[in-house]
Design a protein around this motif. Structure first.
Motif, PDB file in Angstrom:
ATOM      1  N   PHE A  88     -63.988  -5.209  -3.232  1.00 17.99           N
ATOM      2  CA  PHE A  88     -64.319  -3.829  -2.880  1.00 17.99           C
ATOM      3  C   PHE A  88     -63.077  -2.994  -2.539  1.00 17.99           C
ATOM      4  CE2 PHE A  88     -68.203  -6.221  -1.953  1.00 17.99           C
ATOM      5  CZ  PHE A  88     -69.125  -5.486  -2.675  1.00 17.99           C
ATOM      6  N   SER A  89     -61.917  -3.476  -2.887  1.00 18.28           N
ATOM      7  CA  SER A  89     -60.684  -2.751  -2.603  1.00 18.28           C
ATOM      8  C   SER A  89     -60.563  -1.512  -3.478  1.00 18.28           C
ATOM      9  CB  SER A  89     -59.478  -3.661  -2.835  1.00 18.28           C
ATOM     10  OG  SER A  89     -58.277  -2.939  -2.749  1.00 18.28           O
ATOM     11  N   LEU A  90     -59.912  -0.472  -2.957  1.00 16.69           N
ATOM     12  CA  LEU A  90     -59.668   0.743  -3.736  1.00 16.69           C
ATOM     13  C   LEU A  90     -58.675   0.477  -4.866  1.00 16.69           C
ATOM     14  CD1 LEU A  90     -59.432   3.388  -0.865  1.00 16.69           C
ATOM     15  CD2 LEU A  90     -61.366   2.946  -2.398  1.00 16.69           C
ATOM     16  N   ASP A  91     -57.772  -0.475  -4.648  1.00 20.85           N
ATOM     17  CA  ASP A  91     -56.815  -0.860  -5.679  1.00 20.85           C
ATOM     18  C   ASP A  91     -56.933  -2.367  -5.863  1.00 20.85           C
ATOM     19  OD1 ASP A  91     -54.767  -1.192  -7.439  1.00 20.85           O
ATOM     20  OD2 ASP A  91     -53.202  -0.322  -6.187  1.00 20.85           O
ATOM     21  N   SER A  92     -57.982  -2.785  -6.572  1.00 21.19           N
ATOM     22  CA  SER A  92     -58.278  -4.210  -6.711  1.00 21.19           C
ATOM     23  C   SER A  92     -57.180  -4.963  -7.452  1.00 21.19           C
ATOM     24  CB  SER A  92     -59.610  -4.406  -7.438  1.00 21.19           C
ATOM     25  OG  SER A  92     -59.579  -3.769  -8.713  1.00 21.19           O
ATOM     26  N   ASN A  93     -56.488  -4.292  -8.371  1.00 22.12           N
ATOM     27  CA  ASN A  93     -55.411  -4.944  -9.115  1.00 22.12           C
ATOM     28  C   ASN A  93     -54.279  -5.353  -8.171  1.00 22.12           C
ATOM     29  OD1 ASN A  93     -54.125  -5.710 -11.710  1.00 22.12           O
ATOM     30  ND2 ASN A  93     -52.663  -4.124 -11.140  1.00 22.12           N
ATOM     31  N   HIS A  94     -53.875  -4.412  -7.289  1.00 19.72           N
ATOM     32  CA  HIS A  94     -52.824  -4.717  -6.318  1.00 19.72           C
ATOM     33  C   HIS A  94     -53.311  -5.738  -5.293  1.00 19.72           C
ATOM     34  CE1 HIS A  94     -49.233  -4.047  -3.895  1.00 19.72           C
ATOM     35  NE2 HIS A  94     -50.026  -3.932  -2.838  1.00 19.72           N
ATOM     36  N   SER A  95     -54.572  -5.625  -4.884  1.00 23.00           N
ATOM     37  CA  SER A  95     -55.116  -6.566  -3.903  1.00 23.00           C
ATOM     38  C   SER A  95     -55.200  -7.978  -4.475  1.00 23.00           C
ATOM     39  CB  SER A  95     -56.505  -6.113  -3.454  1.00 23.00           C
ATOM     40  OG  SER A  95     -56.448  -4.857  -2.820  1.00 23.00           O
ATOM     41  N   LEU A  96     -55.405  -8.071  -5.776  1.00 22.98           N
ATOM     42  CA  LEU A  96     -55.531  -9.382  -6.410  1.00 22.98           C
ATOM     43  C   LEU A  96     -54.181 -10.044  -6.630  1.00 22.98           C
ATOM     44  CD1 LEU A  96     -57.589 -11.368  -7.657  1.00 22.98           C
ATOM     45  CD2 LEU A  96     -57.203 -10.213  -9.854  1.00 22.98           C
ATOM     46  N   PHE A  97     -53.221  -9.281  -7.142  1.00 19.15           N
ATOM     47  CA  PHE A  97     -51.934  -9.870  -7.512  1.00 19.15           C
ATOM     48  C   PHE A  97     -50.834  -9.604  -6.493  1.00 19.15           C
ATOM     49  CE2 PHE A  97     -54.195  -9.163 -11.522  1.00 19.15           C
ATOM     50  CZ  PHE A  97     -54.179 -10.452 -12.028  1.00 19.15           C
ATOM     51  N   GLY A  98     -50.956  -8.533  -5.682  1.00 15.89           N
ATOM     52  CA  GLY A  98     -49.949  -8.236  -4.681  1.00 15.89           C
ATOM     53  C   GLY A  98     -48.665  -7.704  -5.282  1.00 15.89           C
ATOM     54  N   SER A  99     -47.628  -7.662  -4.452  1.00 16.95           N
ATOM     55  CA  SER A  99     -46.309  -7.195  -4.878  1.00 16.95           C
ATOM     56  C   SER A  99     -45.360  -8.378  -4.988  1.00 16.95           C
ATOM     57  CB  SER A  99     -45.758  -6.182  -3.860  1.00 16.95           C
ATOM     58  OG  SER A  99     -44.413  -5.870  -4.141  1.00 16.95           O
ATOM     59  N   PRO A 100     -44.573  -8.476  -6.067  1.00 21.63           N
ATOM     60  CA  PRO A 100     -43.631  -9.590  -6.208  1.00 21.63           C
ATOM     61  C   PRO A 100     -42.629  -9.680  -5.060  1.00 21.63           C
ATOM     62  CG  PRO A 100     -43.881  -8.439  -8.288  1.00 21.63           C
ATOM     63  CD  PRO A 100     -44.580  -7.603  -7.252  1.00 21.63           C
ATOM     64  N   ASP A 101     -42.270  -8.527  -4.495  1.00 20.03           N
ATOM     65  CA  ASP A 101     -41.288  -8.541  -3.410  1.00 20.03           C
ATOM     66  C   ASP A 101     -41.822  -9.234  -2.160  1.00 20.03           C
ATOM     67  OD1 ASP A 101     -39.412  -7.240  -4.911  1.00 20.03           O
ATOM     68  OD2 ASP A 101     -40.080  -5.246  -4.298  1.00 20.03           O
ATOM     69  N   ARG A 102     -43.134  -9.196  -1.964  1.00 21.80           N
ATOM     70  CA  ARG A 102     -43.722  -9.760  -0.751  1.00 21.80           C
ATOM     71  C   ARG A 102     -44.534 -11.027  -1.003  1.00 21.80           C
ATOM     72  NH1 ARG A 102     -43.365  -6.615   3.707  1.00 21.80           N
ATOM     73  NH2 ARG A 102     -42.593  -4.495   3.416  1.00 21.80           N
ATOM     74  N   GLY A 103     -44.857 -11.316  -2.242  1.00 23.17           N
ATOM     75  CA  GLY A 103     -45.604 -12.526  -2.541  1.00 23.17           C
ATOM     76  C   GLY A 103     -47.009 -12.519  -1.974  1.00 23.17           C
ATOM     77  N   GLY A 104     -47.651 -11.323  -1.965  1.00 20.72           N
ATOM     78  CA  GLY A 104     -48.983 -11.212  -1.388  1.00 20.72           C
ATOM     79  C   GLY A 104     -50.066 -11.278  -2.448  1.00 20.72           C
ATOM     80  N   GLY A 105     -51.210 -10.656  -2.145  1.00 19.67           N
ATOM     81  CA  GLY A 105     -52.325 -10.658  -3.068  1.00 19.67           C
ATOM     82  C   GLY A 105     -53.313 -11.779  -2.790  1.00 19.67           C
ATOM     83  N   PHE A 106     -54.568 -11.584  -3.235  1.00 15.81           N
ATOM     84  CA  PHE A 106     -55.606 -12.564  -2.947  1.00 15.81           C
ATOM     85  C   PHE A 106     -55.342 -13.905  -3.617  1.00 15.81           C
ATOM     86  CE2 PHE A 106     -59.570 -14.653  -4.247  1.00 15.81           C
ATOM     87  CZ  PHE A 106     -60.082 -14.953  -2.992  1.00 15.81           C
ATOM     88  N   ILE A 107     -54.758 -13.882  -4.816  1.00 18.16           N
ATOM     89  CA  ILE A 107     -54.482 -15.148  -5.508  1.00 18.16           C
ATOM     90  C   ILE A 107     -53.562 -16.022  -4.652  1.00 18.16           C
ATOM     91  CG2 ILE A 107     -53.372 -16.195  -7.510  1.00 18.16           C
ATOM     92  CD1 ILE A 107     -54.372 -13.883  -9.182  1.00 18.16           C
ATOM     93  N   ASN A 108     -52.477 -15.433  -4.169  1.00 18.32           N
ATOM     94  CA  ASN A 108     -51.560 -16.187  -3.314  1.00 18.32           C
ATOM     95  C   ASN A 108     -52.222 -16.566  -2.000  1.00 18.32           C
ATOM     96  OD1 ASN A 108     -49.440 -15.984  -5.183  1.00 18.32           O
ATOM     97  ND2 ASN A 108     -48.814 -14.011  -4.378  1.00 18.32           N
TER      98      ASN A 108
END
Length: 246
Positions: A88-108
Protein backbone atom coordinates in the motif's frame (compact mmCIF):
# COMPACT_ATOMS: atom_id res chain seq x y z
CA UNK A 1 23.68 -29.49 7.46
CA UNK A 2 24.33 -27.93 10.87
CA UNK A 3 27.98 -27.11 10.17
CA UNK A 4 26.93 -25.43 6.92
CA UNK A 5 24.40 -23.30 8.82
CA UNK A 6 26.95 -22.35 11.46
CA UNK A 7 29.67 -21.49 8.91
CA UNK A 8 27.25 -19.41 6.85
CA UNK A 9 25.97 -17.47 9.87
CA UNK A 10 29.50 -16.76 11.09
CA UNK A 11 30.38 -15.47 7.61
CA UNK A 12 27.30 -13.22 7.57
CA UNK A 13 28.18 -11.81 10.99
CA UNK A 14 31.64 -10.93 9.62
CA UNK A 15 30.22 -8.81 6.74
CA UNK A 16 30.37 -5.48 8.68
CA UNK A 17 34.16 -5.54 8.35
CA UNK A 18 33.98 -5.92 4.55
CA UNK A 19 35.32 -2.80 2.83
CA UNK A 20 36.85 -2.74 -0.64
CA UNK A 21 36.08 0.60 -2.34
CA UNK A 22 36.89 -0.61 -5.85
CA UNK A 23 34.63 -3.67 -5.95
CA UNK A 24 32.26 -3.06 -3.02
CA UNK A 25 30.72 0.33 -3.66
CA UNK A 26 28.28 1.47 -2.44
CA UNK A 27 29.26 -0.53 0.62
CA UNK A 28 25.70 -1.05 1.94
CA UNK A 29 24.47 -2.34 -1.41
CA UNK A 30 27.43 -4.68 -1.95
CA UNK A 31 27.30 -6.12 1.56
CA UNK A 32 23.58 -6.74 1.13
CA UNK A 33 24.21 -8.62 -2.12
CA UNK A 34 26.83 -10.84 -0.43
CA UNK A 35 24.45 -11.41 2.47
CA UNK A 36 21.63 -12.41 0.12
CA UNK A 37 23.86 -14.87 -1.74
CA UNK A 38 25.07 -16.59 1.43
CA UNK A 39 21.67 -16.64 3.08
CA UNK A 40 19.93 -17.90 -0.09
CA UNK A 41 22.20 -20.96 0.00
CA UNK A 42 21.37 -21.52 3.67
CA UNK A 43 17.67 -21.01 2.91
CA UNK A 44 17.78 -23.73 0.23
CA UNK A 45 19.25 -26.17 2.74
CA UNK A 46 16.63 -25.09 5.27
CA UNK A 47 13.74 -25.65 2.81
CA UNK A 48 15.13 -29.04 1.80
CA UNK A 49 15.48 -30.06 5.42
CA UNK A 50 12.01 -28.76 6.24
CA UNK A 51 10.09 -30.28 3.32
CA UNK A 52 11.86 -33.57 2.57
CA UNK A 53 13.54 -34.80 5.76
CA UNK A 54 10.88 -36.30 8.01
CA UNK A 55 12.84 -36.71 11.23
CA UNK A 56 14.70 -33.39 11.28
CA UNK A 57 12.41 -31.09 9.35
CA UNK A 58 9.15 -29.33 9.96
CA UNK A 59 8.24 -31.35 13.06
CA UNK A 60 11.33 -30.11 14.88
CA UNK A 61 10.55 -26.52 13.88
CA UNK A 62 6.94 -26.84 15.08
CA UNK A 63 8.15 -28.23 18.40
CA UNK A 64 10.58 -25.33 18.85
CA UNK A 65 7.96 -22.75 17.87
CA UNK A 66 5.54 -24.22 20.42
CA UNK A 67 8.15 -23.70 23.16
CA UNK A 68 9.30 -20.22 22.13
CA UNK A 69 6.21 -19.11 20.22
CA UNK A 70 6.17 -15.44 21.25
CA UNK A 71 9.46 -14.46 19.58
CA UNK A 72 8.61 -16.40 16.42
CA UNK A 73 5.16 -14.88 15.97
CA UNK A 74 6.49 -11.39 16.65
CA UNK A 75 9.03 -11.82 13.85
CA UNK A 76 6.35 -13.23 11.56
CA UNK A 77 3.99 -10.34 12.42
CA UNK A 78 6.75 -7.83 11.65
CA UNK A 79 7.33 -9.51 8.28
CA UNK A 80 3.60 -9.32 7.46
CA UNK A 81 3.38 -5.68 8.55
CA UNK A 82 6.28 -4.70 6.30
CA UNK A 83 4.72 -6.61 3.40
CA UNK A 84 1.40 -4.77 3.78
CA UNK A 85 3.20 -1.41 4.10
CA UNK A 86 5.03 -2.14 0.85
CA UNK A 87 1.88 -3.16 -1.01
CA UNK A 88 0.00 0.00 0.00
CA UNK A 89 3.00 2.31 -0.33
CA UNK A 90 2.71 5.48 -2.43
CA UNK A 91 5.98 4.50 -4.12
CA UNK A 92 5.84 0.71 -4.09
CA UNK A 93 8.81 0.39 -6.45
CA UNK A 94 11.10 2.27 -4.05
CA UNK A 95 9.59 0.49 -1.04
CA UNK A 96 10.25 -2.87 -2.67
CA UNK A 97 13.80 -2.35 -3.90
CA UNK A 98 15.02 0.59 -1.79
CA UNK A 99 18.04 2.74 -2.56
CA UNK A 100 21.43 1.17 -3.43
CA UNK A 101 23.19 3.70 -1.22
CA UNK A 102 21.31 2.50 1.86
CA UNK A 103 20.58 -1.13 1.04
CA UNK A 104 16.94 -0.82 2.08
CA UNK A 105 13.65 -1.96 0.61
CA UNK A 106 11.27 -4.78 1.51
CA UNK A 107 13.29 -7.41 -0.36
CA UNK A 108 16.36 -6.71 1.77
CA UNK A 109 14.30 -6.24 4.92
CA UNK A 110 12.46 -9.50 4.23
CA UNK A 111 15.80 -11.28 3.94
CA UNK A 112 16.82 -9.89 7.33
CA UNK A 113 13.62 -11.12 8.98
CA UNK A 114 13.90 -14.54 7.34
CA UNK A 115 17.51 -14.62 8.53
CA UNK A 116 16.34 -14.01 12.10
CA UNK A 117 13.62 -16.68 11.84
CA UNK A 118 15.90 -19.34 10.33
CA UNK A 119 18.64 -18.60 12.85
CA UNK A 120 16.09 -18.84 15.68
CA UNK A 121 14.90 -22.25 14.44
CA UNK A 122 18.22 -23.79 13.45
CA UNK A 123 20.89 -22.76 15.96
CA UNK A 124 21.32 -24.87 19.07
CA UNK A 125 21.13 -23.16 22.43
CA UNK A 126 24.74 -24.15 23.21
CA UNK A 127 26.03 -22.31 20.11
CA UNK A 128 24.39 -18.92 20.66
CA UNK A 129 27.33 -17.82 22.80
CA UNK A 130 29.71 -18.63 19.93
CA UNK A 131 27.72 -16.42 17.57
CA UNK A 132 27.62 -13.58 20.11
CA UNK A 133 31.36 -13.83 20.79
CA UNK A 134 32.10 -13.76 17.05
CA UNK A 135 29.81 -10.76 16.50
CA UNK A 136 31.45 -8.93 19.41
CA UNK A 137 34.92 -9.74 18.05
CA UNK A 138 33.98 -8.40 14.60
CA UNK A 139 32.55 -5.30 16.25
CA UNK A 140 35.84 -4.74 18.07
CA UNK A 141 37.75 -4.95 14.76
CA UNK A 142 35.37 -2.46 13.15
CA UNK A 143 35.87 -0.17 16.16
CA UNK A 144 39.67 -0.38 15.92
CA UNK A 145 39.49 0.49 12.20
CA UNK A 146 37.22 3.44 13.04
CA UNK A 147 39.70 4.68 15.68
CA UNK A 148 42.58 4.37 13.19
CA UNK A 149 40.63 6.37 10.60
CA UNK A 150 39.86 9.02 13.23
CA UNK A 151 43.58 9.31 14.05
CA UNK A 152 44.36 9.66 10.33
CA UNK A 153 41.91 12.57 10.11
CA UNK A 154 43.32 14.09 13.30
CA UNK A 155 46.90 14.15 12.01
CA UNK A 156 45.86 15.09 8.46
CA UNK A 157 43.44 18.03 8.87
CA UNK A 158 43.39 18.71 5.12
CA UNK A 159 42.05 15.22 4.38
CA UNK A 160 38.36 14.94 3.51
CA UNK A 161 36.71 13.04 6.42
CA UNK A 162 33.79 11.90 4.23
CA UNK A 163 33.78 8.11 4.08
CA UNK A 164 36.35 7.72 6.85
CA UNK A 165 34.34 8.49 9.98
CA UNK A 166 31.99 5.61 9.15
CA UNK A 167 34.91 3.15 8.99
CA UNK A 168 33.75 -0.05 7.26
CA UNK A 169 30.03 0.54 7.92
CA UNK A 170 29.33 3.52 5.66
CA UNK A 171 28.46 6.51 7.85
CA UNK A 172 29.17 7.72 11.40
CA UNK A 173 25.54 7.48 12.57
CA UNK A 174 25.16 3.97 11.14
CA UNK A 175 28.45 2.95 12.73
CA UNK A 176 27.34 4.30 16.11
CA UNK A 177 24.03 2.40 15.96
CA UNK A 178 25.82 -0.81 14.95
CA UNK A 179 28.19 -0.48 17.90
CA UNK A 180 25.31 0.38 20.24
CA UNK A 181 23.68 -2.96 19.44
CA UNK A 182 26.82 -4.73 20.66
CA UNK A 183 27.44 -2.67 23.81
CA UNK A 184 24.75 -4.17 26.04
CA UNK A 185 25.31 -7.86 25.17
CA UNK A 186 29.02 -7.28 25.82
CA UNK A 187 28.26 -5.57 29.13
CA UNK A 188 25.90 -8.40 30.08
CA UNK A 189 28.50 -11.07 29.33
CA UNK A 190 31.15 -9.11 31.25
CA UNK A 191 28.91 -9.02 34.32
CA UNK A 192 27.75 -12.61 34.01
CA UNK A 193 30.96 -14.51 33.30
CA UNK A 194 33.21 -15.64 36.15
CA UNK A 195 36.18 -16.50 33.96
CA UNK A 196 38.80 -13.77 34.38
CA UNK A 197 40.15 -14.06 30.83
CA UNK A 198 36.68 -13.79 29.29
CA UNK A 199 35.72 -10.96 31.64
CA UNK A 200 38.88 -9.03 30.68
CA UNK A 201 38.10 -9.62 26.99
CA UNK A 202 34.53 -8.32 27.32
CA UNK A 203 35.61 -5.27 29.34
CA UNK A 204 38.36 -4.42 26.83
CA UNK A 205 35.95 -4.75 23.90
CA UNK A 206 33.36 -2.65 25.75
CA UNK A 207 35.86 0.17 26.17
CA UNK A 208 36.85 -0.02 22.49
CA UNK A 209 33.20 0.05 21.39
CA UNK A 210 32.44 3.09 23.56
CA UNK A 211 35.59 4.90 22.38
CA UNK A 212 34.68 4.35 18.72
CA UNK A 213 31.13 5.54 19.45
CA UNK A 214 32.54 8.70 21.00
CA UNK A 215 34.47 9.45 17.81
CA UNK A 216 31.30 9.23 15.70
CA UNK A 217 29.73 12.11 17.72
CA UNK A 218 26.29 10.61 17.13
CA UNK A 219 23.85 12.21 19.57
CA UNK A 220 21.17 9.60 18.90
CA UNK A 221 23.48 6.72 19.75
CA UNK A 222 24.61 8.36 22.99
CA UNK A 223 21.02 9.06 24.02
CA UNK A 224 20.25 5.41 23.33
CA UNK A 225 23.28 4.39 25.36
CA UNK A 226 22.21 6.49 28.35
CA UNK A 227 18.63 5.19 28.18
CA UNK A 228 19.86 1.62 27.81
CA UNK A 229 22.24 1.93 30.75
CA UNK A 230 19.44 3.25 32.94
CA UNK A 231 17.26 0.28 31.94
CA UNK A 232 20.17 -2.12 32.40
CA UNK A 233 21.18 -0.85 35.85
CA UNK A 234 17.66 -0.71 37.26
CA UNK A 235 16.45 -4.09 36.03
CA UNK A 236 19.49 -6.35 35.59
CA UNK A 237 20.17 -7.11 39.29
CA UNK A 238 16.53 -8.08 39.95
CA UNK A 239 15.58 -11.73 39.62
CA UNK A 240 12.28 -11.19 37.87
CA UNK A 241 10.67 -11.80 34.53
CA UNK A 242 11.48 -8.25 33.47
CA UNK A 243 15.15 -8.89 34.15
CA UNK A 244 15.15 -11.77 31.66
CA UNK A 245 14.25 -9.30 28.90
CA UNK A 246 17.47 -7.27 29.40
Amino acid sequence: FYKIYLTGLLTILALPILRWPIYFSPSNWSKTIVFQIIFSILLLFFLYQTLWRKHSGIFNWIRKISIENTAFWLLLALFGTQLLATIFSLDSNHSLFGSPDRGGGFINYGFYLLFAIVTFLVIKESDWQKLWNWAIFIGSLVSIIAIIFWLIILFNPLMDPAGLLGATIGGPNTLALYLLLLVFPTLSFAVKTKNRVKKSFYIAVLLILCLAMAFTTSKGAWRGLIAGLAYFLFLYPKKSRKCSLV
